[in-house]
Write a protein that holds these residues in place. Structure first.
Motif, mmCIF file in Angstrom:
data_model
loop_
_atom_site.group_PDB
_atom_site.id
_atom_site.type_symbol
_atom_site.label_atom_id
_atom_site.label_comp_id
_atom_site.label_asym_id
_atom_site.label_seq_id
_atom_site.Cartn_x
_atom_site.Cartn_y
_atom_site.Cartn_z
ATOM 1 N N LYS A 285 37.979 -2.684 -17.170
ATOM 2 C CA LYS A 285 36.714 -2.198 -16.621
ATOM 3 C C LYS A 285 36.388 -2.869 -15.289
ATOM 4 C CE LYS A 285 33.164 -1.863 -19.375
ATOM 5 N NZ LYS A 285 32.190 -2.256 -20.442
ATOM 6 N N THR A 286 36.760 -4.149 -15.150
ATOM 7 C CA THR A 286 36.517 -4.856 -13.896
ATOM 8 C C THR A 286 37.325 -4.236 -12.764
ATOM 9 O OG1 THR A 286 36.103 -6.918 -15.089
ATOM 10 C CG2 THR A 286 36.610 -7.103 -12.754
ATOM 11 N N ALA A 287 38.605 -3.951 -13.033
ATOM 12 C CA ALA A 287 39.445 -3.326 -12.016
ATOM 13 C C ALA A 287 38.904 -1.950 -11.636
ATOM 14 C CB ALA A 287 40.884 -3.211 -12.522
ATOM 15 N N LEU A 288 38.474 -1.180 -12.629
ATOM 16 C CA LEU A 288 37.931 0.154 -12.369
ATOM 17 C C LEU A 288 36.632 0.057 -11.578
ATOM 18 C CD1 LEU A 288 38.060 3.217 -12.832
ATOM 19 C CD2 LEU A 288 36.837 2.859 -14.996
ATOM 20 N N PHE A 289 35.773 -0.896 -11.966
ATOM 21 C CA PHE A 289 34.501 -1.090 -11.268
ATOM 22 C C PHE A 289 34.745 -1.399 -9.796
ATOM 23 C CE2 PHE A 289 31.074 -3.776 -9.701
ATOM 24 C CZ PHE A 289 29.944 -3.080 -10.080
ATOM 25 N N ASN A 290 35.688 -2.288 -9.519
ATOM 26 C CA ASN A 290 35.982 -2.644 -8.132
ATOM 27 C C ASN A 290 36.564 -1.460 -7.357
ATOM 28 O OD1 ASN A 290 35.074 -5.293 -8.258
ATOM 29 N ND2 ASN A 290 37.036 -6.073 -8.979
ATOM 30 N N ASP A 291 37.421 -0.681 -8.008
ATOM 31 C CA ASP A 291 38.014 0.481 -7.338
ATOM 32 C C ASP A 291 36.940 1.514 -6.979
ATOM 33 O OD1 ASP A 291 40.533 -0.579 -7.456
ATOM 34 O OD2 ASP A 291 41.150 0.561 -9.241
ATOM 35 N N LEU A 292 36.022 1.757 -7.911
ATOM 36 C CA LEU A 292 35.005 2.785 -7.691
ATOM 37 C C LEU A 292 33.944 2.357 -6.683
ATOM 38 C CD1 LEU A 292 34.401 4.066 -11.349
ATOM 39 C CD2 LEU A 292 35.672 5.213 -9.526
ATOM 40 N N ASN A 293 33.697 1.050 -6.598
ATOM 41 C CA ASN A 293 32.568 0.569 -5.796
ATOM 42 C C ASN A 293 32.989 -0.357 -4.667
ATOM 43 O OD1 ASN A 293 30.366 1.724 -7.586
ATOM 44 N ND2 ASN A 293 31.435 0.417 -9.052
ATOM 45 N N ALA A 306 22.169 -4.171 3.070
ATOM 46 C CA ALA A 306 21.192 -5.103 2.491
ATOM 47 C C ALA A 306 21.309 -5.186 0.977
ATOM 48 C CB ALA A 306 19.783 -4.677 2.872
ATOM 49 N N THR A 307 21.949 -4.213 0.357
ATOM 50 C CA THR A 307 22.062 -4.181 -1.095
ATOM 51 C C THR A 307 23.472 -3.789 -1.501
ATOM 52 O OG1 THR A 307 21.477 -1.837 -1.304
ATOM 53 C CG2 THR A 307 19.657 -3.436 -1.284
ATOM 54 N N ILE A 308 23.788 -4.077 -2.767
ATOM 55 C CA ILE A 308 24.997 -3.527 -3.381
ATOM 56 C C ILE A 308 24.556 -2.235 -4.048
ATOM 57 C CG2 ILE A 308 26.892 -3.952 -4.983
ATOM 58 C CD1 ILE A 308 26.332 -6.922 -4.739
ATOM 59 N N GLU A 309 24.803 -1.135 -3.389
ATOM 60 C CA GLU A 309 24.186 0.133 -3.768
ATOM 61 C C GLU A 309 24.493 0.546 -5.197
ATOM 62 O OE1 GLU A 309 25.439 2.953 -0.904
ATOM 63 O OE2 GLU A 309 24.429 1.975 0.775
ATOM 64 N N CYS A 310 25.671 0.195 -5.704
ATOM 65 C CA CYS A 310 26.047 0.629 -7.049
ATOM 66 C C CYS A 310 25.332 -0.165 -8.127
ATOM 67 C CB CYS A 310 27.553 0.506 -7.243
ATOM 68 S SG CYS A 310 28.183 -1.179 -7.019
ATOM 69 N N ILE A 311 24.608 -1.235 -7.725
ATOM 70 C CA ILE A 311 23.958 -2.108 -8.699
ATOM 71 C C ILE A 311 22.443 -2.071 -8.577
ATOM 72 C CG2 ILE A 311 23.677 -4.513 -9.418
ATOM 73 C CD1 ILE A 311 26.538 -5.002 -8.654
ATOM 74 N N THR A 312 21.942 -2.108 -7.372
ATOM 75 C CA THR A 312 20.492 -2.119 -7.194
ATOM 76 C C THR A 312 19.923 -0.736 -7.482
ATOM 77 O OG1 THR A 312 20.840 -1.727 -4.833
ATOM 78 C CG2 THR A 312 20.500 -3.989 -5.542
ATOM 79 N N GLY A 313 18.635 -0.681 -7.701
ATOM 80 C CA GLY A 313 17.996 0.578 -8.053
ATOM 81 C C GLY A 313 17.707 0.628 -9.537
ATOM 82 N N ASN A 314 16.913 1.571 -9.949
ATOM 83 C CA ASN A 314 16.456 1.667 -11.332
ATOM 84 C C ASN A 314 17.040 2.855 -12.079
ATOM 85 O OD1 ASN A 314 14.769 -0.639 -11.342
ATOM 86 N ND2 ASN A 314 13.246 0.498 -10.145
ATOM 87 N N PHE A 401 36.941 -12.326 -8.653
ATOM 88 C CA PHE A 401 37.146 -12.846 -7.307
ATOM 89 C C PHE A 401 37.044 -11.709 -6.279
ATOM 90 C CE2 PHE A 401 40.058 -14.144 -3.839
ATOM 91 C CZ PHE A 401 39.472 -15.347 -3.484
ATOM 92 N N ASP A 402 37.619 -10.566 -6.614
ATOM 93 C CA ASP A 402 37.513 -9.399 -5.727
ATOM 94 C C ASP A 402 36.056 -8.999 -5.533
ATOM 95 O OD1 ASP A 402 40.225 -9.254 -5.435
ATOM 96 O OD2 ASP A 402 40.516 -7.734 -6.984
ATOM 97 N N PHE A 403 35.277 -9.124 -6.614
ATOM 98 C CA PHE A 403 33.861 -8.756 -6.516
ATOM 99 C C PHE A 403 33.078 -9.800 -5.734
ATOM 100 C CE2 PHE A 403 29.505 -9.079 -8.129
ATOM 101 C CZ PHE A 403 29.051 -7.804 -7.838
#
Length: 406
Positions: A285-293, A306-314, A401-403
């Protein structure tokens, strides 16, 4: 330094990282085929038995808003000064907490560990003001929690919890996941960060120094209570919330109902994610998360966003991504010893092996097959530790580390 340690772990074994990828298959029950790798059979059996199968499940809904900082009184400033002096006496310069050199095993007592944790919560994040935590209640909670750890264990004791809490703190700071708390728009809200650190402190409370496999095959009451599914992790959650339910330990007394529920979601999800049976699924899942984002992450760490778009927001997706990052931080912290300074790593390795061998002795006495790697008469400790670093820690940490340093 952190970067140097990661390079030592990951790139000195780059061939192992590349080969492990082909072993991480879609099924959660996959066996890691190491017959063609430079690993002895006993180590391969141990890796497969301990770190395969499982399903992390999920928790849904978005988290609350950040709580604004309060205004300090002169009395509070004086209290902080006294707390800082106390930590100086325990560990020397408190600045060591902002490095990887902090060694909780050199701290004399659990009471001193409580003072160090209190200092971390009070100085870096100011959670006491934000969430109206009474200081005496926080100390009561920590002292009670530390007493619920079985501190005669060689490894799974309260100092391990403090070590994991400190590592979570360092990873959040290193990855700049904390910028929301200081008025920015990074990745995690203050409530999420506090919840993660509380989860770290309680993630192994009550641990009996045997693993889930032993509980299941010995027909232990915990295995029955939780239908053989992550019995230890489920028990840790129960004991943590039983502790919090006492008024004198209720550090969440100042939270609104929605904040309380949001904190609980983070705590339960992240603690349940520490079951090592989920490990290879988390690597995938970590590898996939990094690939997608990758683009969003890279833009943030380059300073172009200013933000990590895939994480911030509601939104639902952003929350699920953020919750996964929180789970990942706790899991990485729980197996972090190999990316600490060598003298610290070596101490913890000796302690965990002593606990493994103790379980092996119990299995022998009960007439069970001894778990791979748990037989003190046949296990090659060095091979086990190298196998753990190469095939368990390195793939996950290199993904993180990639993240962190995208």
């Amino acid at each position: 330094s952190f970067i140097f340690l990661i390079f030592c772990i990951v790139f000195s074994r780059c061939f192992a990282v590349s080969t492990i990828v082909k072993h991480i298959l879609p099924s959660s029950n996959d066996i890691v085929d190491l017959k063609n790798e430079n690993v002895d059979k006993a180590t391969a059996d141990w890796l497969n038995q301990q770190y395969t199968s499982g399903n992390t499940g999920g928790v849904d809904a978005a988290l609350g808003d950040v709580v604004l900082h309060g205004v300090e009184s002169d009395a509070e400033i004086e209290r902080r000064r006294i707390a800082t002096e106390s930590v100086f006496k325990i560990i020397g310069n408190p600045a060591v907490l902002d490095t990887w050199d902090f060694d909780v095993l050199t701290v004399g007592s659990n009471e001193e560990c409580v003072e160090i944790v209190h200092y971390m919560f009070d100085t870096t994040f100011d959670f006491f003001h934000e969430f109206k935590i009474p200081h005496e209640v926080f100390d009561s909670f920590l002292n009670t929690l530390s007493g619920k750890y079985i501190n005669s264990n060689t490894y799974h004791h309260f100092k391990h919890a403090v070590d994991v809490c400190h590592t979570c703190y360092r990873l959040m700071m290193t990855a700049e996941l904390n910028t929301v708390a200081t008025g920015g728009s990074g990745a995690m809200t203050s409530l999420e960060m506090m919840s993660l650190l509380i989860a770290a402190l309680g993630h192994d409370v009550g641990h009996p120094a045997v693993n889930n496999g032993f509980l299941v095959k010995s027909k232990h009451a915990l295995a029955f209570q939780h239908n053989d599914k992550s019995p230890l992790e489920n028990m840790h959650c129960v004991v943590l919330y039983e502790t919090l339910s006492k008024p004198e330990n209720n550090i969440f007394v100042g939270l609104s109902d929605s904040q309380w529920r949001d904190a609980r979601k983070v705590i339960l999800f992240s603690i349940l994610g520490t079951d090592m049976a989920h490990h290879f699924e988390q690597v995938k899942k970590t590898a996939l998360f990094n690939d997608l984002n990758n683009e969003s992450i890279a833009n943030y760490y380059r300073g172009d966003a200013a933000t990590i778009e895939c994480i911030t927001g509601n939104g639902k997706t952003e929350f699920e991504n953020r919750l996964f990052v929180i789970e990942l931080v706790l899991h990485c912290s729980d197996i972090s010893n190999p990316f600490k300074p060598f003298d610290v790593c070596a101490k913890w390795a000796d302690l965990v092996m002593a606990e493994f061998f103790s379980q092996g002795d119990q299995e022998r006495a009960l007439g069970f097959d001894i778990s791979p790697g748990f037989d003190r008469n046949t296990t090659n400790i060095y091979n086990m530790q190298l196998g753990f670093i190469e095939f368990i820690v390195a793939p996950l940490i290199s993904g993180e580390f990639d993240f962190v340093l995208a």
